[in-house]
Design a protein around this motif. Structure first.
Motif, PDB file in Angstrom:
ATOM      1  N   UNK A 108       0.829  -1.214   0.000  1.00  0.00           N
ATOM      2  CA  UNK A 108       0.000   0.000   0.000  1.00  0.00           C
ATOM      3  C   UNK A 108       0.857   1.255   0.000  1.00  0.00           C
ATOM      4  N   UNK A 109       1.842   1.336   0.895  1.00  0.00           N
ATOM      5  CA  UNK A 109       2.646   2.552   1.004  1.00  0.00           C
ATOM      6  C   UNK A 109       3.531   2.782  -0.218  1.00  0.00           C
ATOM      7  N   UNK A 110       3.912   1.711  -0.889  1.00  0.00           N
ATOM      8  CA  UNK A 110       4.647   1.868  -2.147  1.00  0.00           C
ATOM      9  C   UNK A 110       3.748   2.506  -3.203  1.00  0.00           C
ATOM     10  N   UNK A 111       2.485   2.100  -3.205  1.00  0.00           N
ATOM     11  CA  UNK A 111       1.525   2.677  -4.142  1.00  0.00           C
ATOM     12  C   UNK A 111       1.236   4.136  -3.804  1.00  0.00           C
ATOM     13  N   UNK A 112       1.264   4.476  -2.510  1.00  0.00           N
ATOM     14  CA  UNK A 112       1.090   5.873  -2.092  1.00  0.00           C
ATOM     15  C   UNK A 112       2.191   6.740  -2.691  1.00  0.00           C
ATOM     16  N   UNK A 113       3.426   6.280  -2.552  1.00  0.00           N
ATOM     17  CA  UNK A 113       4.577   7.034  -3.064  1.00  0.00           C
ATOM     18  C   UNK A 113       4.489   7.197  -4.582  1.00  0.00           C
ATOM     19  N   UNK A 114       4.136   6.114  -5.277  1.00  0.00           N
ATOM     20  CA  UNK A 114       4.042   6.156  -6.736  1.00  0.00           C
ATOM     21  C   UNK A 114       2.913   7.091  -7.190  1.00  0.00           C
ATOM     22  N   UNK A 115       1.776   7.020  -6.506  1.00  0.00           N
ATOM     23  CA  UNK A 115       0.634   7.870  -6.867  1.00  0.00           C
ATOM     24  C   UNK A 115       0.953   9.339  -6.633  1.00  0.00           C
TER      25      UNK A 115
END
Length: 230
Positions: A107-114
């Motif tokens: 989830x937090x990796x997707x936060x950074x990418x988004x």
């Protein structure tokens, strides 16, 4: 925000700002985009309104939704708000991380990418701003409530919610400053256009006047100038 009485109207001057809060738990971008109640801004009467959006965190919790999809949906919604309402600027709030034990590490990796995608997209627009929330990136994530998802906020402890609301206040003031600059630039362009038109007419009038004088003098001296266009 109701639990933070010290931030009524985001502590902004009530004579200049009127903050309207609209929120719904578990909201996702497609649901917001199709909500008439949440997106009804027909009562706005001025042209310099500002919209701050904090959306997308619930969308990327879906393992089948990619950061690119969420960023595209958020940007589309921001453009829609600009085009259909009296907003001078739309501000997109940076997505915040959640605790891995509640949402998994992906989830937090997707936060950074988004966030990166949104930041990059906003570089190409004048009236859509990506806003960084400072102070919410410590590894201990002590700013999160026990559910590991929402910001910690209680009757006894408003520290992190106050910090978040202060960040939104700063975003609104920043957008308001840009709105003033845009208004001034627009007025300057209008003044320049008017001044140019006046100068052209003035030069034309002076030219005609000077030619008239020269013509009269040439007639008196027995000379005649012929201006001919082939």
């Amino acid at each position: 925000m109701e639990n933070s009485p010290d931030h009524v109207n985001l502590k902004l001057n009530k004579h200049r700002f009127n903050v309207i809060l609209r929120a719904k738990g578990g909201l996702k971008v497609p649901e917001l985009a199709n909500s008439r109640n949440l997106l009804d801004f027909s009562d706005l009467v001025t042209e310099d309104n500002i919209c701050f959006m904090q959306i997308g965190g619930n969308d990327i919790s879906n393992v089948h939704v990619a950061p690119n999809d969420v960023a595209r949906q958020i940007m589309s919604l921001a453009h829609f708000l600009i085009e259909t309402n009296k907003f001078s600027h739309v501000v997109i709030g940076q997505l915040l991380r959640r605790h891995p034990r509640k949402v998994g590490r992906e989830y937090n990796s997707k936060v950074i990418d988004t966030n990166k995608l949104l930041h990059d997209e906003c570089q190409h627009t004048d009236n859509i701003i990506f806003w960084h929330h400072h102070g919410f990136w410590d590894d201990d994530m002590k700013y999160l409530a026990d559910d590991g998802v929402h910001l910690k906020d209680s009757q006894q402890d408003h520290q992190f919610m106050n910090k978040y609301l202060q960040s939104i206040k700063s975003a609104v003031l920043h957008a308001s400053h840009l709105t003033k600059q845009t208004t001034i630039q627009r007025l300057m362009r209008i003044i320049l256009i008017i001044s140019t038109a006046i100068m052209i007419r003035l030069v034309r009038t002076i030219t005609i006047f000077c030619l008239s004088i020269l013509y009269m003098q040439s007639v008196k001296s027995g000379e005649l100038w012929l201006l001919h266009s082939w």
